[in-house]
Design a protein around this motif. Structure first.
Motif, PDB file in Angstrom:
ATOM      1  N   MET A  66       9.124  14.244 -13.729  1.00 23.31           N
ATOM      2  CA  MET A  66       9.661  13.169 -14.578  1.00 23.31           C
ATOM      3  C   MET A  66      10.393  12.118 -13.734  1.00 23.31           C
ATOM      4  N   ALA A  67      11.041  12.548 -12.679  1.00 25.99           N
ATOM      5  CA  ALA A  67      11.688  11.584 -11.785  1.00 25.99           C
ATOM      6  C   ALA A  67      10.639  10.690 -11.134  1.00 25.99           C
ATOM      7  N   TRP A  68       9.488  11.252 -10.790  1.00 31.67           N
ATOM      8  CA  TRP A  68       8.434  10.452 -10.173  1.00 31.67           C
ATOM      9  C   TRP A  68       7.808   9.471 -11.147  1.00 31.67           C
ATOM     10  N   VAL A  69       7.885   9.742 -12.433  1.00 31.37           N
ATOM     11  CA  VAL A  69       7.413   8.745 -13.408  1.00 31.37           C
ATOM     12  C   VAL A  69       8.258   7.476 -13.275  1.00 31.37           C
ATOM     13  N   LEU A  70       9.565   7.644 -13.203  1.00 28.84           N
ATOM     14  CA  LEU A  70      10.463   6.492 -13.054  1.00 28.84           C
ATOM     15  C   LEU A  70      10.315   5.839 -11.680  1.00 28.84           C
ATOM     16  N   ILE A  71      10.240   6.661 -10.638  1.00 30.44           N
ATOM     17  CA  ILE A  71      10.090   6.139  -9.273  1.00 30.44           C
ATOM     18  C   ILE A  71       8.779   5.361  -9.147  1.00 30.44           C
ATOM     19  N   SER A  72       7.707   5.892  -9.732  1.00 32.63           N
ATOM     20  CA  SER A  72       6.406   5.213  -9.682  1.00 32.63           C
ATOM     21  C   SER A  72       6.449   3.869 -10.375  1.00 32.63           C
ATOM     22  N   PHE A 126      13.135  22.734 -11.740  1.00 34.95           N
ATOM     23  CA  PHE A 126      12.818  21.701 -10.753  1.00 34.95           C
ATOM     24  C   PHE A 126      11.437  21.123 -10.957  1.00 34.95           C
ATOM     25  N   PHE A 127      10.441  21.950 -11.225  1.00 34.86           N
ATOM     26  CA  PHE A 127       9.066  21.502 -11.396  1.00 34.86           C
ATOM     27  C   PHE A 127       8.971  20.354 -12.398  1.00 34.86           C
ATOM     28  N   ALA A 144       0.827  -1.213   0.000  1.00 31.86           N
ATOM     29  CA  ALA A 144       0.000   0.000   0.000  1.00 31.86           C
ATOM     30  C   ALA A 144       0.859   1.259   0.000  1.00 31.86           C
ATOM     31  N   LEU A 145       1.927   1.263   0.781  1.00 32.31           N
ATOM     32  CA  LEU A 145       2.813   2.429   0.813  1.00 32.31           C
ATOM     33  C   LEU A 145       3.491   2.652  -0.530  1.00 32.31           C
ATOM     34  N   CYS A 146       3.874   1.569  -1.186  1.00 32.28           N
ATOM     35  CA  CYS A 146       4.495   1.684  -2.515  1.00 32.28           C
ATOM     36  C   CYS A 146       3.528   2.298  -3.525  1.00 32.28           C
ATOM     37  N   LEU A 147       2.261   1.964  -3.408  1.00 34.57           N
ATOM     38  CA  LEU A 147       1.272   2.466  -4.358  1.00 34.57           C
ATOM     39  C   LEU A 147       0.766   3.858  -4.005  1.00 34.57           C
ATOM     40  N   ILE A 148       0.793   4.225  -2.731  1.00 36.84           N
ATOM     41  CA  ILE A 148       0.282   5.532  -2.302  1.00 36.84           C
ATOM     42  C   ILE A 148       1.336   6.628  -2.422  1.00 36.84           C
ATOM     43  N   ALA A 149       2.601   6.293  -2.276  1.00 37.27           N
ATOM     44  CA  ALA A 149       3.677   7.292  -2.269  1.00 37.27           C
ATOM     45  C   ALA A 149       3.665   8.213  -3.497  1.00 37.27           C
TER      46      ALA A 149
END
Length: 88
Positions: free
Chosen positions: A55-61, A49-50, A21-26
């Motif tokens: 784009m970093a969160w696309v990879l992290i997700s 930065f914006f 759940a934490l992996c999916l909610i983060a």
């Protein structure tokens, strides 16, 4: 009628499921908390930065979703083995 009802095998909260759940909610929390990334500095190779934060969160997700999926598979195999079922 005097017998207690049997457990239906419904949802069970386990530490592994909490991690899933934490992996999916983060990613949702990171993207919905706009105040944390609504700025232009620090720039990375000329990109504000914006943009590079999103784009970093696309990879992290992607990585977090893959981890959640693998943990879910492991959890389902463990539950199946505990019930005495075979492999799927």
């Amino acid at each position: 009628m005097s017998q207690a009802p049997e457990a239906s095998g419904g949802p069970v909260v386990t530490p592994m499921r909490v991690v899933i759940a934490l992996c999916l909610i983060a990613p949702f929390v990171a993207m919905l908390w706009v105040g944390s990334y609504a700025k232009t500095d620090p720039a990375f190779i000329g990109i504000p930065f914006f943009y590079w934060y999103q784009m970093a969160w696309v990879l992290i997700s992607t990585v977090l979703t893959m981890i959640a999926y693998k943990l879910w598979q492991r959890d389902q195999r463990a539950r199946s083995a505990a019930k005495g079922g075979g492999s799927q």
